[in-house]
Design an enzyme around this catalytic site. Structure first.
Site, PDB file in Angstrom:
ATOM      1  N   GLU A  69       0.852  -1.179   0.000  1.00 16.80           N
ATOM      2  CA  GLU A  69       0.000   0.000   0.000  1.00 16.80           C
ATOM      3  C   GLU A  69       0.894   1.237   0.000  1.00 16.80           C
ATOM      4  O   GLU A  69       1.855   1.266   0.753  1.00 16.80           O
ATOM      5  CB  GLU A  69      -0.915   0.032   1.238  1.00 16.80           C
ATOM      6  CG  GLU A  69      -1.915   1.185   1.136  1.00 16.80           C
ATOM      7  CD  GLU A  69      -2.880   1.264   2.335  1.00 16.80           C
ATOM      8  OE1 GLU A  69      -2.744   0.467   3.275  1.00 16.80           O
ATOM      9  OE2 GLU A  69      -3.746   2.132   2.297  1.00 16.80           O
TER      10      GLU A  69
ATOM     11  N   GLY B  69       2.701   2.522  10.935  1.00 15.93           N
ATOM     12  CA  GLY B  69       2.415   1.753  12.144  1.00 15.93           C
ATOM     13  C   GLY B  69       2.259   0.272  11.862  1.00 15.93           C
ATOM     14  O   GLY B  69       2.905  -0.562  12.482  1.00 15.93           O
ATOM     15  N   ALA B  70       1.403  -0.056  10.911  1.00 19.33           N
ATOM     16  CA  ALA B  70       1.149  -1.449  10.577  1.00 19.33           C
ATOM     17  C   ALA B  70       0.337  -1.516   9.296  1.00 19.33           C
ATOM     18  O   ALA B  70      -0.142  -0.503   8.812  1.00 19.33           O
ATOM     19  CB  ALA B  70       0.382  -2.137  11.702  1.00 19.33           C
TER      20      ALA B  70
ATOM     21  N   GLU C 215      -2.563  -3.921   6.906  1.00 20.37           N
ATOM     22  CA  GLU C 215      -3.640  -4.909   6.996  1.00 20.37           C
ATOM     23  C   GLU C 215      -3.649  -5.953   5.891  1.00 20.37           C
ATOM     24  O   GLU C 215      -4.720  -6.489   5.569  1.00 20.37           O
ATOM     25  CB  GLU C 215      -4.981  -4.168   6.990  1.00 20.37           C
ATOM     26  CG  GLU C 215      -5.362  -3.498   5.649  1.00 20.37           C
ATOM     27  CD  GLU C 215      -5.013  -2.023   5.539  1.00 20.37           C
ATOM     28  OE1 GLU C 215      -4.089  -1.583   6.252  1.00 20.37           O
ATOM     29  OE2 GLU C 215      -5.645  -1.309   4.736  1.00 20.37           O
ATOM     30  N   ASN C 216      -2.521  -6.313   5.290  1.00 21.59           N
ATOM     31  CA  ASN C 216      -2.485  -7.341   4.246  1.00 21.59           C
ATOM     32  C   ASN C 216      -3.363  -8.534   4.625  1.00 21.59           C
ATOM     33  O   ASN C 216      -3.335  -8.994   5.758  1.00 21.59           O
ATOM     34  CB  ASN C 216      -1.056  -7.853   4.047  1.00 21.59           C
ATOM     35  CG  ASN C 216      -0.047  -6.741   4.022  1.00 21.59           C
ATOM     36  OD1 ASN C 216      -0.098  -5.871   3.173  1.00 21.59           O
ATOM     37  ND2 ASN C 216       0.857  -6.732   4.993  1.00 21.59           N
TER      38      ASN C 216
ATOM     39  N   HIS D 125      -7.114  -2.164  14.999  1.00 23.02           N
ATOM     40  CA  HIS D 125      -7.267  -1.423  13.734  1.00 23.02           C
ATOM     41  C   HIS D 125      -7.002  -2.324  12.522  1.00 23.02           C
ATOM     42  O   HIS D 125      -7.831  -2.411  11.616  1.00 23.02           O
ATOM     43  CB  HIS D 125      -6.314  -0.230  13.741  1.00 23.02           C
ATOM     44  CG  HIS D 125      -6.368   0.616  12.514  1.00 23.02           C
ATOM     45  ND1 HIS D 125      -7.109   1.769  12.444  1.00 23.02           N
ATOM     46  CD2 HIS D 125      -5.792   0.469  11.305  1.00 23.02           C
ATOM     47  CE1 HIS D 125      -6.995   2.302  11.238  1.00 23.02           C
ATOM     48  NE2 HIS D 125      -6.178   1.537  10.524  1.00 23.02           N
ATOM     49  N   GLU D 126      -5.876  -2.989  12.528  1.00 23.47           N
ATOM     50  CA  GLU D 126      -5.529  -3.820  11.362  1.00 23.47           C
ATOM     51  C   GLU D 126      -6.498  -4.995  11.237  1.00 23.47           C
ATOM     52  O   GLU D 126      -6.906  -5.351  10.141  1.00 23.47           O
ATOM     53  CB  GLU D 126      -4.088  -4.329  11.449  1.00 23.47           C
ATOM     54  CG  GLU D 126      -3.021  -3.245  11.619  1.00 23.47           C
ATOM     55  CD  GLU D 126      -3.157  -2.066  10.684  1.00 23.47           C
ATOM     56  OE1 GLU D 126      -3.621  -2.245   9.546  1.00 23.47           O
ATOM     57  OE2 GLU D 126      -2.822  -0.928  11.095  1.00 23.47           O
TER      58      GLU D 126
ATOM     59  N   GLU E 233     -10.001   4.117   6.037  1.00 24.57           N
ATOM     60  CA  GLU E 233      -9.207   4.537   7.204  1.00 24.57           C
ATOM     61  C   GLU E 233     -10.044   5.263   8.255  1.00 24.57           C
ATOM     62  O   GLU E 233      -9.927   4.989   9.448  1.00 24.57           O
ATOM     63  CB  GLU E 233      -8.010   5.394   6.767  1.00 24.57           C
ATOM     64  CG  GLU E 233      -6.970   4.630   5.938  1.00 24.57           C
ATOM     65  CD  GLU E 233      -6.450   3.370   6.613  1.00 24.57           C
ATOM     66  OE1 GLU E 233      -6.654   3.189   7.826  1.00 24.57           O
ATOM     67  OE2 GLU E 233      -5.833   2.546   5.902  1.00 24.57           O
TER      68      GLU E 233
HETATM   69  N1  PHE Z   1      -3.163   0.970   5.828  1.00 25.68           N
HETATM   70  C1  PHE Z   1      -2.311   1.050   6.986  1.00 25.68           C
HETATM   71  C2  PHE Z   1      -3.217   1.267   8.165  1.00 25.68           C
HETATM   72  O1  PHE Z   1      -3.745   2.275   8.432  1.00 25.68           O
HETATM   73  C3  PHE Z   1      -1.336   2.149   6.977  1.00 25.68           C
HETATM   74  C4  PHE Z   1      -0.265   2.037   5.933  1.00 25.68           C
HETATM   75  C5  PHE Z   1      -0.340   2.790   4.793  1.00 25.68           C
HETATM   76  C6  PHE Z   1       0.820   1.219   6.132  1.00 25.68           C
HETATM   77  C7  PHE Z   1       0.638   2.728   3.834  1.00 25.68           C
HETATM   78  C8  PHE Z   1       1.804   1.159   5.200  1.00 25.68           C
HETATM   79  C9  PHE Z   1       1.723   1.918   4.053  1.00 25.68           C
HETATM   80  O2  PHE Z   1      -3.615   0.451   8.845  1.00 25.68           O
HETATM   81 ZN    ZN Z   2      -5.767   1.702   8.552  1.00 25.46          ZN
END
Ligand code: PHE
Ligand code: ZN
Length: 891
Positions: free
Chosen positions: A125, A265-266, A268-269, A301-302, A324
């Protein structure tokens, strides 16, 4: 979508993809210096598109070859330029097989496939998949993925990807392989692989439906003693989503992997969440109460993204807040429900609003202001902002405030019913909320399209004879880049009335709904829907002139302009049944005097604090019926940034001095109370991060920090003793921070010894060494020269984002007086680091560039110096990320 040759991408130019993908079959021959990627994709023409060209994105790839329906393409049969690979007039159904080579060990951007401490990780992402292979890398192209990983078995014993493990085995020459299948359609940004020397804590967990799932938390070997809290958090998250939203985990296996080098931070794959170590690793020795709470909320969150983001995803990146904002709202509610103390939900609400005011309000008032659903961007990575996340969450929360919890749930159910498996827009979400509740929410759309923080001005008139009260509410929104004029917002405005003794009064009116089911509102709370520029409501049967508790629970992300006297604010602070507004009254009271003191500093006038304020604080401190976590929040002064937000022309040194004076005064005037608080709060051993204890620690440690404000050796010794005896990082860190930040000679000497000890004790714990750097970076004693010395420390590196953030961001974002030193030394340090970081990791450099988005509002000498520095940066060759920020600041 648009090719990357164009500088700006516009939302209005969205066109559906020309081809959709059915299946993707990827094979990775993993090797640090050269990894071979084979991508077999089945594409099918999209009837919604007029184009018959296949458009694939690619970045930093070496193309080895392309087969189209089994036939090798000659160089003339496709066009390759500027990160776009185009095959014109492709057949309806096209099977492509593309082979590329990539160099993970040269990849310092931490996007695409990269190495961290010798292990492989991916980050896709928003647009990182195109650094892996040529692909229609856009979120509205969703496909089923099969992934085969091949690598040296000794070096990379663990091979992970999304979904289920379907096959594994040995290969010749010491290599092995693993094959993964993800049963769900997904966009490329949710793809992930991990390979290397990792170990896991695992557990079988039974879902509410009775189905069993495998949960794993993967870390490097030495960290297996720090995974328990993340695992607990994951199980709580799964339960909460079942209970609150009826959403079940859809996979048989769910994995979390911790990585030390990570930009955010993290992530969500699907089925394979990848986390910054900072949001996974915890034990009492290395993590503070705040770390524990953050881990729980990020794990939540993830996990929650699995439905809000993955099952239903975004049509294009302009819709980022669709996933988000919604997911932040969900994690906020999860954490609020988890606290479980008396004012637990309010405490969480206060913390979230504090974040919003501290970070999002300034963003919305500066050069980078943008709507929750932006209209354009140059680099999408620059739009992972507090506006998309935190303001987006406020927008989602307003649906719940307007529709009630049940109405909101109905809207969520309809959203999934309509859009499961699709890539959709913010308007689709709004439509689901409106339709499920049979309401017209057309005007609500303005929250998505218009930037800037609305202001709501309240004027009241009490008529004693008629026993009536009229409230006139007018709204306005300041201009933001490219949006001079704004239409009125639909604003849910919650309020209540108190009599002179602080008792709730009944609200009677035809104009307002008194909601019994209003979430998180004490009885007697009324809700008005503001829709026009100005409107007046009249309340009848009001026997005395009331004190108004306005914008209860922060019912909308606006700035309230309402003049209330010190006495009224003090009454609200002590008696408002809405805990959020109790806190806010105290903040408004303190802020008013902080602004007055700042003005006095600037004009060299005598500094004084009125007794109303001191007494108000004294009674909060003395009231042991209050939740300690709430007391700590109520007794924490508004930050320097919040003071700056209220000033026409920002004078950082004056702000810091004024705030320091207030701290010292409160320290002296309430010394006995602080000491009593410090000495009488008992916290059961052994350490546990649960909210009840954490709340007590935060009050106790706040007391300690106030006590350090006086230059008293005996009191200083309290902190040293606490440091030496602490059996947990919360107390250790609090003592050390109090000592280093007290800013007097006695504390300084003591702090030095503790700082040396701290480094030696924790030198092997990267996350703790980050704290060590951050602590010194934010010390009001330390300026640019000290930062340069710290940057030369052998443990410092700009290559690791957490380390860069601890020192450089710590200084530039959280050390106001020193960063904005009048000699410009702070700005020079900033510029050097931006330029150096930009060559390593443009995303992080661009984040650092934001430190001066509001440079225009600083006092003239600083403004001039800042502009010179900005121009100097702009004169260099910059990445698209950093270039966009610097140029927008200068525009
Ligand atoms: N989508 C992730 C989150 O909010 C954030 C993220 C964005 C991580 C881009 C890496 C790169 O949970
Ligand atoms: Zn997110």
């Amino acid at each position: 979508m648009t090719s990357r040759t164009q500088k700006t991408v516009y939302r209005k130019n969205y066109t559906p993809p020309s081809f959709l993908a059915n299946t993707v079959d990827l094979t990775f021959d993993l090797d640090p210096s050269q990894t071979r990627v084979t991508a077999k994709t089945e594409l099918i023409h999209n009837p919604q598109s007029k184009s018959t060209d296949i458009v694939l994105y690619g970045e930093d790839l070496e193309l080895v070859g392309i087969l189209l329906n089994g036939r090798k393409l000659a160089a003339g049969e496709y066009a390759l330029e500027n990160g776009l690979l185009r095959i014109t007039k492709a057949p309806e159904v096209t099977r492509l097989e593309i082979e590329t080579l990539i160099c993970p060990d040269k990849n310092t951007t931490l996007m695409g496939l990269y190495l961290s401490n010798g292990n492989f990780f991916t980050q896709c992402e928003a647009e990182g998949f195109r650094k892996i292979t040529y692909f229609p890398d856009r979120p509205d192209v969703m496909a089923k993925y099969t992934v085969t990983l091949k690598a040296n078995k000794k070096q990379f014993p663990v091979l992970l990807s999304n979904g289920n493990l379907v096959e594994e085995g040995a290969l010749p020459r010491g290599r092995h392989y693993a094959k993964w299948e993800d049963p769900f359609n997904k966009p490329s940004y949710l793809f992930a692989i991990v390979a290397g020397k990792l170990v896991c804590q695992e557990e079988t967990f039974t879902l509410a439906s009775g189905r069993k799932v495998l949960l794993q938390v993967w870390v490097e070997k030495g960290n297996l003693d720090k995974t328990a809290h993340a695992m607990e958090s994951l199980k709580h998250s799964i339960r909460w989503d079942e209970e609150r939203y009826g959403l079940e985990l859809d996979l048989d296996r769910f994995m979390i992997v911790a990585v030390g080098d990570f930009n955010m931070g993290a992530m969500e794959n699907k089925g394979l969440n990848i986390f910054n170590t900072r949001y996974v690793l915890a034990n009492p020795r290395i993590a503070t109460d705040v770390d524990y709470a953050n881990i729980e909320s990020v794990v939540g969150h993830e996990y929650f993204h699995n439905w809000t983001g993955n099952r239903v995803t975004c049509r294009d990146w302009f819709q980022l807040s669709l996933k988000e904002g919604l997911t932040v709202f969900r994690d906020q509610e999860f954490s609020a429900d988890r606290i479980g103390t008396k004012d637990g939900r309010a405490v969480k609400r206060i913390e979230d609003v504090r974040t919003l005011r501290q970070h999002q309000f300034p963003e919305d008032a500066g050069a980078m202001a943008h709507p929750v659903r932006p209209d354009s961007y140059e680099e999408i990575n620059n739009f992972y902002t507090v506006t998309i996340y935190e303001k987006g969450a406020e927008v989602v929360r307003m649906y719940q405030t307007l529709l009630g919890r049940e109405g909101f749930r109905k809207g969520m159910d309809l959203y999934f019913q309509r859009h499961d498996g699709q890539a959709v827009t913010c308007s689709d979400f709004l439509a689901a909320m409106a339709d499920a509740n049979k309401q017209d929410l057309t005007q609500f759309e303005n929250w998505y399209s218009q930037a800037g923080t609305p202001r709501v001005k309240l004027r009241t008139r009490y008529n004693k004879k008629a026993q009536s009260l009229s409230l006139t509410l007018s709204q306005s929104c300041p201009p933001t880049p490219e949006q001079a004029k704004k239409r009125p917002f639909l604003i849910p405005f919650a309020f209540g009335l108190l009599d002179a003794k602080g008792k709730s009064m009944v609200v009677n009116s035809h104009d307002v709904t008194v909601r019994k089911k209003l979430a998180d509102a004490p009885s007697g709370t009324a809700l008005v829907q503001l829709t026009r520029k100005s409107q007046t409501i009249t309340l009848t049967g009001v026997p005395e002139k009331p004190v108004i508790s306005a914008l209860r629970n922060f019912s909308a992300p606006v700035i309230l302009e309402y003049d209330q006297s010190d006495e009224e604010l003090a009454l609200l602070l002590s008696a408002d049944p809405d805990a959020f507004n109790r806190w806010d009254a105290g903040q408004r009271l303190a802020l008013r005097h902080l602004l007055r003191l700042t003005h006095a500093v600037q004009h060299k006038e005598a500094l004084e604090l009125p007794s109303t304020l001191v007494e108000a604080y004294r009674s909060v401190l003395a009231n042991d019926s209050l939740d300690p976590a709430f007391q700590a929040l109520a007794l924490t002064l508004p930050s320097e940034i919040m003071i700056a937000e209220e000033m026409k022309e920002i004078d950082p040194q004056a702000i810091v001095q004024a705030r320091h004076f207030m701290l010292q005064t409160l320290s002296h005037s309430l010394q006995d109370e602080w000491l009593k608080t410090y000495q009488t709060i008992r916290i059961p051993a052994p350490y546990s991060p649960e909210p009840d204890n954490a709340g007590k620690r935060s009050l106790r440690n706040l007391a300690l920090s106030y006590l350090m404000e006086g230059d008293d050796k005996k009191l200083m010794q309290l902190a040293v003793t606490q440091y030496d005896n602490a059996d947990n990082m919360t107390d250790r860190m609090a003592a050390l921070t109090a000592l280093t930040h007290a800013g007097n000679l006695t504390s300084k000497k003591m702090a030095e010894r503790c700082l040396r000890h701290f480094y030696r004790e924790f030198r092997l714990e990267a996350l703790v060494i980050d704290k060590w750097f951050a602590l010194q970076a934010t010390s009001p004693e330390n300026g640019a020269p000290e930062m340069r010395k710290l940057a030369d420390h052998p443990a410092f590196t700009l290559k690791n984002p957490n380390r860069a953030r601890s020192l450089v961001f710590g200084f530039c974002m959280n050390n106001m007086a020193q960063f904005h030193a009048t000699d410009g030394s702070g700005y020079d340090f900033w510029a050097e680091n931006i330029l150096e970081l930009d060559r390593i990791n443009p995303q992080i450099a661009a984040r650092l560039s934001r430190a001066l988005t509001q440079y225009n509002r600083f006092k003239p000498e600083l403004k001039k110096r800042a502009r010179k520095t900005l121009k100097h940066i702009a004169s260099r060759k910059l990445s698209r990320d950093t270039g966009e920020i610097i140029n927008k600041i200068l525009a």
